[in-house]
Motif scaffolding. Structure first.
Motif, PDB file in Angstrom:
ATOM      1  N   GLY A 233       0.834  -1.197   0.000  1.00 43.93           N
ATOM      2  CA  GLY A 233       0.000   0.000   0.000  1.00 43.93           C
ATOM      3  C   GLY A 233       0.868   1.246   0.000  1.00 43.93           C
ATOM      4  N   MET A 234       0.246   2.388   0.211  1.00 49.26           N
ATOM      5  CA  MET A 234       0.979   3.646   0.155  1.00 49.26           C
ATOM      6  C   MET A 234       0.538   4.553   1.297  1.00 49.26           C
ATOM      7  N   THR A 235       1.485   5.013   2.089  1.00 51.73           N
ATOM      8  CA  THR A 235       1.164   5.956   3.155  1.00 51.73           C
ATOM      9  C   THR A 235       0.988   7.354   2.557  1.00 51.73           C
ATOM     10  N   GLU A 263      -8.028  15.423   0.832  1.00 51.90           N
ATOM     11  CA  GLU A 263      -9.101  14.969   1.709  1.00 51.90           C
ATOM     12  C   GLU A 263     -10.048  14.027   0.971  1.00 51.90           C
ATOM     13  N   ALA A 264     -10.322  14.320  -0.293  1.00 51.41           N
ATOM     14  CA  ALA A 264     -11.167  13.434  -1.090  1.00 51.41           C
ATOM     15  C   ALA A 264     -10.490  12.081  -1.322  1.00 51.41           C
ATOM     16  N   ASP A 270      -7.979   5.537   1.510  1.00 46.92           N
ATOM     17  CA  ASP A 270      -7.008   5.211   2.557  1.00 46.92           C
ATOM     18  C   ASP A 270      -7.671   4.574   3.783  1.00 46.92           C
ATOM     19  N   GLY A 271      -8.668   3.758   3.567  1.00 41.61           N
ATOM     20  CA  GLY A 271      -9.401   3.154   4.673  1.00 41.61           C
ATOM     21  C   GLY A 271      -8.758   1.914   5.261  1.00 41.61           C
ATOM     22  N   TYR A 272      -7.464   1.725   5.096  1.00 45.06           N
ATOM     23  CA  TYR A 272      -6.793   0.515   5.567  1.00 45.06           C
ATOM     24  C   TYR A 272      -5.828   0.865   6.691  1.00 45.06           C
ATOM     25  N   CYS A 273      -5.955   0.145   7.795  1.00 39.54           N
ATOM     26  CA  CYS A 273      -5.040   0.331   8.915  1.00 39.54           C
ATOM     27  C   CYS A 273      -4.716  -1.050   9.471  1.00 39.54           C
ATOM     28  N   LYS A 282      -0.606   8.662  11.774  1.00 39.87           N
ATOM     29  CA  LYS A 282      -1.281   8.948  10.506  1.00 39.87           C
ATOM     30  C   LYS A 282      -0.797   8.033   9.406  1.00 39.87           C
ATOM     31  N   ASP A 283       0.496   7.757   9.411  1.00 45.66           N
ATOM     32  CA  ASP A 283       1.071   6.932   8.357  1.00 45.66           C
ATOM     33  C   ASP A 283       0.856   5.439   8.579  1.00 45.66           C
ATOM     34  N   ARG A 284       0.131   5.072   9.615  1.00 44.53           N
ATOM     35  CA  ARG A 284      -0.259   3.673   9.759  1.00 44.53           C
ATOM     36  C   ARG A 284      -1.507   3.376   8.932  1.00 44.53           C
ATOM     37  N   LYS A 285      -2.158   4.408   8.444  1.00 41.32           N
ATOM     38  CA  LYS A 285      -3.232   4.211   7.474  1.00 41.32           C
ATOM     39  C   LYS A 285      -2.611   4.239   6.082  1.00 41.32           C
ATOM     40  N   VAL A 286      -3.034   3.321   5.238  1.00 46.66           N
ATOM     41  CA  VAL A 286      -2.445   3.252   3.909  1.00 46.66           C
ATOM     42  C   VAL A 286      -3.513   3.305   2.833  1.00 46.66           C
ATOM     43  N   TYR A 287      -3.135   3.866   1.702  1.00 45.60           N
ATOM     44  CA  TYR A 287      -3.994   3.952   0.530  1.00 45.60           C
ATOM     45  C   TYR A 287      -3.898   2.656  -0.273  1.00 45.60           C
ATOM     46  N   ASN A 288      -5.001   2.301  -0.911  1.00 50.19           N
ATOM     47  CA  ASN A 288      -4.958   1.234  -1.902  1.00 50.19           C
ATOM     48  C   ASN A 288      -4.178   1.756  -3.107  1.00 50.19           C
ATOM     49  N   PRO A 289      -3.028   1.175  -3.436  1.00 56.17           N
ATOM     50  CA  PRO A 289      -2.171   1.767  -4.473  1.00 56.17           C
ATOM     51  C   PRO A 289      -2.766   1.691  -5.870  1.00 56.17           C
ATOM     52  N   PHE A 290      -3.447   0.602  -6.196  1.00 59.27           N
ATOM     53  CA  PHE A 290      -4.034   0.451  -7.523  1.00 59.27           C
ATOM     54  C   PHE A 290      -5.089   1.525  -7.771  1.00 59.27           C
TER      55      PHE A 290
END
Length: 305
Positions: A233-235, A263-264, A270-273, A282-290
């Motif tokens: 994923g991506m922080t 914010e959007a 970025d609903g993954y923790c 904050k950086d423990r939440k990650v974005y879905n990279p795809f």
């Protein structure tokens, strides 16, 4: 779109990504940490989250392909290790990559056919034929032979370990059959421990981990570990560092300023923790990279999952 990055959407091969000049969020410090602190690891992450790329990165590292890692964090860490401890750097080791993609596991014999094809490929590489043995003993003999011939202990990388189970999920009997086959096969990773330098298994689920890996009781599950929460994923920090121009372009396309666009993106992707604690919460939440990269390419926030 404007911006300078060549976005690696759907690319799972680390060598191709680096050689063809795609943008890369440097995760190699995690690879170094794992390689130098332990041996058998397990990681669960959702689909399209970068697991196959991580496995490919590990393969390149253990094959000693130093040229692919120029300028990345692992190059510095490896140099520091050698300076501190001595020994060899970028050792070429026997790597056994077991990817369970590309087969039909909804029919009887599908898993056995895949295992046979994988093992035949390894036997061709090492010039041995153990096809008269069962899958587990056959693999164990291959690991022993590769260790003796190369002079180095082996690396085993398993991608999508659970695909034979998930594909057959509607057929209870086939699921149990595939589970039994995999359990016997993976038990080799304990029986052949003296021939292993490193082992890493990854997939989507954890539901079958206990029953499949019950004999492999030294396996470390890092799926919810603080140290590895952002291994895939991506922080947000990585997003801002690597894709600032793409973020600004997307904001312009959406008619928003940078913070509104960010914010959007948070709301959508970025609903993954995977662990609540760490040096930067904050950086423990990650974005879905795809999904994130697709939004940059398409210029809109869509459901790309």
């Amino acid at each position: 779109m404007s911006g300078n990055a060549k976005l690696p959407i759907g690319i799972q091969d680390f060598a191709g990504l680096r050689e063809d000049g795609y943008a890369y969020v440097d995760k190699t410090a995690y690879v170094f940490k794992m390689a130098n602190e332990g041996k058998p690891y397990f990681l669960s992450r959702p689909r399209r989250f970068g697991k196959s790329l991580l496995v490919s990165t590990m393969r390149a590292y253990f094959e000693g392909r130093r040229e692919l890692f120029e300028g990345l964090e692992i190059e510095r860490l490896e140099a520091e290790r050698i300076s501190r401890e001595g020994g060899e750097a970028w050792v070429v080791r026997p790597v056994f990559l077991l990817s369970f993609n590309g087969a039909d596991y909804t029919r009887e014999g599908g898993l056995e056919g895949k295992l046979d094809a994988l093992l035949r490929g390894f036997e061709a590489t090492w010039g041995d034929d153990f096809s008269d043995l069962g899958f587990g003993p056959r693999f164990q003999q291959l690991l022993e032979a590769a260790h003796k011939k190369s002079g180095h202990r082996c690396v085993v990388l398993v991608d999508e370990y659970d695909k034979p189970l998930l594909d057959a999920i509607d057929d209870d009997a086939l699921v149990e059959h595939n589970r039994a086959v995999l359990k016997g096969f993976y038990s080799v990773l304990k029986d052949a421990d003296e021939h292993l330098r490193f082992a890493f298994l990854t997939g989507v689920t954890r539901f079958s981990k206990v029953s499949i890996f019950s004999d492999l009781n030294n396996l470390r599950d890092i799926s919810l570990s603080a140290d590895y929460a952002a291994i895939c994923g991506m922080t947000e920090s990585e997003l801002l560092d690597a894709f600032g121009p793409e973020l600004d372009t997307l904001a312009e396309q959406l008619g928003e300023n940078r913070e509104e666009c960010l914010e959007a993106l948070r709301a959508h992707y970025d609903g993954y923790c995977f662990h609540p604690d760490g040096p930067d919460g904050k950086d423990r939440k990650v974005y879905n990279p795809f999904s994130l990269l697709c939004a940059f390419v398409e210029g809109r926030l869509g459901s790309y999952w």
